[in-house]
Design a protein around this motif. Structure first.
Motif, mmCIF file in Angstrom:
data_model
loop_
_atom_site.group_PDB
_atom_site.id
_atom_site.type_symbol
_atom_site.label_atom_id
_atom_site.label_comp_id
_atom_site.label_asym_id
_atom_site.label_seq_id
_atom_site.Cartn_x
_atom_site.Cartn_y
_atom_site.Cartn_z
ATOM 1 N N SER A 198 0.936 -1.366 -0.098
ATOM 2 C CA SER A 198 -0.010 -0.047 -0.212
ATOM 3 C C SER A 198 0.842 1.186 -0.001
ATOM 4 O O SER A 198 1.871 1.252 0.367
ATOM 5 C CB SER A 198 -0.891 -0.090 1.275
ATOM 6 N N GLU A 199 0.198 2.479 -0.184
ATOM 7 C CA GLU A 199 0.835 3.690 -0.431
ATOM 8 C C GLU A 199 1.519 4.100 1.141
ATOM 9 O O GLU A 199 2.540 4.615 1.216
ATOM 10 C CB GLU A 199 -0.036 4.904 -1.083
ATOM 11 N N ASP A 200 0.452 3.767 1.825
ATOM 12 C CA ASP A 200 0.807 3.859 3.520
ATOM 13 C C ASP A 200 2.018 3.188 3.871
ATOM 14 O O ASP A 200 3.024 3.634 4.734
ATOM 15 C CB ASP A 200 -0.489 4.022 4.383
ATOM 16 N N GLY A 201 1.808 2.261 3.668
ATOM 17 C CA GLY A 201 3.282 1.229 3.800
ATOM 18 C C GLY A 201 4.288 1.693 3.250
ATOM 19 O O GLY A 201 5.401 1.722 3.838
ATOM 20 N N ASN A 202 4.537 2.092 1.966
ATOM 21 C CA ASN A 202 5.404 2.794 1.480
ATOM 22 C C ASN A 202 6.010 3.906 2.164
ATOM 23 O O ASN A 202 7.140 4.200 2.300
ATOM 24 C CB ASN A 202 5.256 3.037 -0.071
ATOM 25 N N GLN A 203 5.136 4.774 2.292
ATOM 26 C CA GLN A 203 5.299 5.885 3.205
ATOM 27 C C GLN A 203 6.148 5.706 4.601
ATOM 28 O O GLN A 203 6.933 6.493 5.053
ATOM 29 C CB GLN A 203 4.414 6.845 3.521
ATOM 30 N N PHE A 204 5.615 4.806 5.272
ATOM 31 C CA PHE A 204 6.082 4.489 6.626
ATOM 32 C C PHE A 204 7.537 3.682 6.629
ATOM 33 O O PHE A 204 8.386 4.314 7.291
ATOM 34 C CB PHE A 204 5.136 3.305 7.363
ATOM 35 N N ILE A 205 7.755 2.792 5.452
ATOM 36 C CA ILE A 205 8.954 2.180 5.294
ATOM 37 C C ILE A 205 10.083 3.256 5.004
ATOM 38 O O ILE A 205 11.139 3.399 5.351
ATOM 39 C CB ILE A 205 8.874 1.299 4.076
ATOM 40 N N ALA A 206 9.718 4.217 4.260
ATOM 41 C CA ALA A 206 10.624 5.341 3.599
ATOM 42 C C ALA A 206 10.923 6.316 4.886
ATOM 43 O O ALA A 206 11.974 6.754 4.974
ATOM 44 C CB ALA A 206 9.848 6.381 2.437
ATOM 45 N N LEU A 207 9.816 6.411 5.696
ATOM 46 C CA LEU A 207 10.068 7.211 7.146
ATOM 47 C C LEU A 207 11.327 6.812 7.744
ATOM 48 O O LEU A 207 12.072 7.317 8.190
ATOM 49 C CB LEU A 207 8.988 7.608 7.671
ATOM 50 N N VAL A 208 10.805 5.304 8.233
ATOM 51 C CA VAL A 208 11.700 4.811 9.181
ATOM 52 C C VAL A 208 13.004 4.371 8.527
ATOM 53 O O VAL A 208 14.054 4.570 9.185
ATOM 54 C CB VAL A 208 11.035 3.198 9.498
#
Length: 70
Positions: A13-23
């Motif tokens: 998902s897009e939210d998962g990509n954003q979270f992985i990029a942030l972390v």
């Protein structure tokens, strides 16, 4: 890091990509800071914070990055 995560669609998902990029950005920034401190300590021993302070002051006051032009 973000471009790598988004181009390879690591998460479903897009939210998962954003979270992985942030972390991953936070972790890589922390690891690079630790590496810089270790290398600086091995080179300068007791004065290992002085080059880091000098570089920080240079980028704060010695460049035009923060100045506004009218």
């Amino acid at each position: 890091v973000g471009e790598f995560v988004y181009s390879n669609n690591i998460s479903r998902s897009e939210d998962g990509n954003q979270f992985i990029a942030l972390v991953s950005t936070l972790v890589l920034t922390f690891l690079s800071l630790v590496l810089i401190l270790v290398i600086s300590y091995t080179i300068f021993k007791g004065f290992y914070l002085l080059p880091i302070i000098a570089i920080s002051l240079y980028f704060k006051f010695g460049t035009d990055a923060g100045k506004q032009t009218d």
